[in-house]
Design an enzyme around this catalytic site. Structure first.
Site, PDB file in Angstrom:
ATOM      1  N   ASP A   1     -22.435 -15.688  -9.135  1.00 12.85           N
ATOM      2  CA  ASP A   1     -21.115 -15.914  -9.722  1.00 12.85           C
ATOM      3  C   ASP A   1     -19.970 -15.697  -8.731  1.00 12.85           C
ATOM      4  OD1 ASP A   1     -19.082 -16.382 -11.520  1.00 12.85           O
ATOM      5  OD2 ASP A   1     -19.698 -14.891 -12.978  1.00 12.85           O
TER       6      ASP A   1
ATOM      7  N   HIS B   1     -23.252 -16.588 -19.072  1.00 16.16           N
ATOM      8  CA  HIS B   1     -22.739 -15.294 -19.546  1.00 16.16           C
ATOM      9  C   HIS B   1     -23.216 -14.926 -20.963  1.00 16.16           C
ATOM     10  CE1 HIS B   1     -20.429 -15.005 -15.946  1.00 16.16           C
ATOM     11  NE2 HIS B   1     -19.619 -16.002 -16.268  1.00 16.16           N
TER      12      HIS B   1
END
Lengths: 437, 437
Positions: A329, A278
């Site tokens: 994800d 991220h």
């Protein structure tokens, strides 16, 4: 194709209409695949081999590498998207995710993983790095039954797997695990590595392990440093969620006086094999230190958008020459081409310019494909993502007759694929020489 | 389906597993379609009609309405995406687009339109508003041959068409047309309306006309006001590009002392039937005035991202109760579901919250579907976008067995579709009762 690709030949020879050779699509390329599932040879040919499998109307790409997945979250698709009490956040979404995690039994979990991994293969993903923290079937009992289910599901779906086994000790900084989090528990490093040792002999030849500290919420800085050191001693890659949410950064500063990335930069002097997932809100100086010391960044555009995380300064990571890979994800949608284009598109919207993630030749498509292939392979420590001798025979066969590609030329084909299409162009995928789809 | 949907019955009766009735998917709905192609009746049934077309495993949605397209730009897919001289912009992209526009002959143009309209139908689009400004086959000669080609291509592809015929007099504010722009020429309002009168008798029963001022670059404020007044007198909708690029706004302020939207707000006292396309950089007070006077906004998420336009404050439009519709614009990719999810996702990224475009019940999916159906129909002045008596029988049949939908429940199906899938779920589409796909 002129014969069954699944014939049990000792080797197979492929001649597609076009083959991606790292910089461009080329005609007249012959790929020889060893029985081991690795590429033996990639040769420019002047005439067709009558014994080869001719793939007319097909272009071969390296299979996509999905560097960050939580496959069980596929069970949330279409859920957690109603906001009767006003705008939601990552944290309200996490409650829905915990509810799913708390209610899964090993059978349902296994079925969900098989379905999700199959969906990934249909989306061209031949390798998944499964960042796995849902370890136990019952809160508080350390049975690790889900870990084995991940391996079994990957075998069934025929996908290459790096089981990124997550260390998860605390529920927040300085807080015990609570509720569904108790299913994530790894009480200490000793039990964590004991479980890694238990898993190692269960792996098939398409499976490896990677080490993980879930986040600064789940492991303190000392634990992260020790886990990383031991991982590298064992030759394992290491992944960690970093600075996806502002709240996590604020809590970390309150407790430790520094951001998560600053803590890591201060404690570790190199980041080889370390992937920070991220980095949505990572401060630029700390990002530069991390990249300069060998770290990789994994972006998850669809999930970060779905969760309203914010816009990472990926332009700076790219300009610094940092390694950028991609992950699906939460698997709310599984599409590596959509991940690729929106990695670039979000930067275009934020910066009001085009061609942000371009390489020195000006191409945007090549760096995006690299993120979804070679950079993912680097992050996961695998010989995949390239159509080169010695690498795994992990491919995508693209149907060149697909109407969404109409108008392609060899030099525009990659851009057309990445910006103009979705999964409809993917005719088949191959993992270690075995085709499906 | 138990019989051929193309049977030349006076009416057809459809019973799908689920039907979208405006607020939810419902089972046991029977739709009767008149020979005219309009819906006669939508009824909740207690038992199946043996003569009905049973659509087991299918869910019916209203067909998507694509409110803003330049179909010829589909020819640029995969092109104009290399940036050897550094980051690009809308303006450098426009050069590539002008090169395409300058080189098309009527035959190639027609083939491109047929292909593009067919691609739209496969993406669930049953109506397109074609914002059409490439009028002439040769620079400077007013032959309007391309206008007729658009009508012919839509008939061939079986798509409902609103030909949004564009007035295009100047090349920039105060500048003559130059280069490929001379193919766009409408020298004055008189010749524009003469061409509209010439087109009207060529329309089939799935085709209507709409009026357009291309932009404040192509028409001065007085011309815009006159064109709009005449359009409304004739009962035509009116579309215009507004404030997509900062440069256009700066040029407008330099010439007229106000932004394009402020000029319109000052000159027109109502905006019924007026759709402002983009509004990327529209100032909030001017936006509120426009919306309060009945204007609609058309967002084109994929194109605006591709072009690096910037992030429109759509959250404010939505909160003001403004009508928001969607367009595929440059057609670099044609996917209304991707347009819908990224309309919301871009707002999530910019605002760091989830559920930005939610309705009063908290649903995000319903307002997004409304944007792609009822709001588009409103913008184009058509009775489509709703499965209700009196509306056109324009449908999408969704394949409920599609793996990307796995896990759906009636109450999560719409969200699953819009956030988790692409075109693979679309089994067939129907325009005025005629099925294809």
């Amino acid at each position: 194709m002129s014969r069954q690709l699944s014939d049990p030949d000792p080797t197979q020879t492929l001649e597609a209409e076009l083959t991606w050779t790292g910089e461009r699509f080329e005609p007249d390329i012959r790929i020889t695949v060893e029985r081991s599932g690795r590429i033996a040879d990639v040769t420019k040919i002047s005439e067709a081999d009558p014994a080869a499998t001719r793939m007319a109307g097909k272009a071969l790409l390296p299979g996509f590498v999905n560097a960050h997945s939580h496959a069980f979250q596929r069970g949330l698709r279409g859920r957690g998207e109603s906001f009767p009490a006003g705008a939601g956040s990552f944290w309200s979404w996490r409650e829905a995710m915990y509810e799913l995690a708390g209610g899964l039994d090993p059978d349902r979990f296994h079925r969900l993983y098989v379905e999700t991994f199959r969906e990934m293969r249909r989306a061209g993903i031949t390798t998944v790095g499964e960042f796995h923290y849902l370890h136990h079937a019952n809160a508080g009992e350390l049975d690790f039954r889900f870990d084995e289910a991940v391996l079994a599901a990957a075998t069934e779906a025929g996908i290459r797997l790096v089981l990124l086994e997550a260390f998860y000790r605390s529920g927040a900084i300085g807080q015990p695990l609570a509720g569904a989090q108790r299913r994530f528990s790894t009480p200490d490093a000793e039990s964590y590595w004991r479980q890694m040792d238990r898993l190692a002999p269960m792996l098939n030849d398409r499976q490896t392990l990677g080490a993980v500290a879930h986040s600064i919420r789940a492991a303190d800085p000392g634990e992260v440093a020790e886990l990383y050191a031991e991982a590298r001693r064992r030759g394992l890659v290491f992944h960690m969620h970093i600075e996806e949410q502002r709240q996590e950064i604020a809590d970390c500063i309150a407790e430790y006086g520094a951001t998560p990335m600053a803590l890591l930069n201060d404690r570790l002097d190199q980041f080889d094999g370390f992937t920070a997932v991220h980095c949505t809100h990572t401060e630029s100086t700390e990002m530069s230190r991390f990249l300069a010391a060998g770290g990789s960044v994994c972006l998850c555009p669809l999930t970060e958008a779905n969760l309203g995380d914010g816009i990472a300064d990926i332009a700076a990571v790219h300009q610094a020459g940092g390694t950028l890979c991609l992950g699906s994800d939460s698997n709310a949608r599984i599409s590596m081409v959509e991940e690729m284009r929106w990695a670039e598109y979000v930067q275009r919207l934020a910066g009001e310019q085009r061609g942000v993630l371009r390489d020195e030749s000006g191409s945007v498509a090549r760096p995006l494909l690299a993120a979804a292939t070679v950079a993912g392979a680097h992050s996961l420590g695998l010989d995949t993502g390239r159509i080169e001798p010695g690498h795994w025979a992990d491919f995508i066969a693209i149907d060149l007759t697909c109407p969404t590609l109409a108008g392609w030329q060899p030099e525009t084909l990659l851009t057309t694929l990445l910006l103009g299409t979705a999964e409809e162009t993917i005719a088949a995928t191959c993992v270690a020489g075995e085709w499906a789809g």
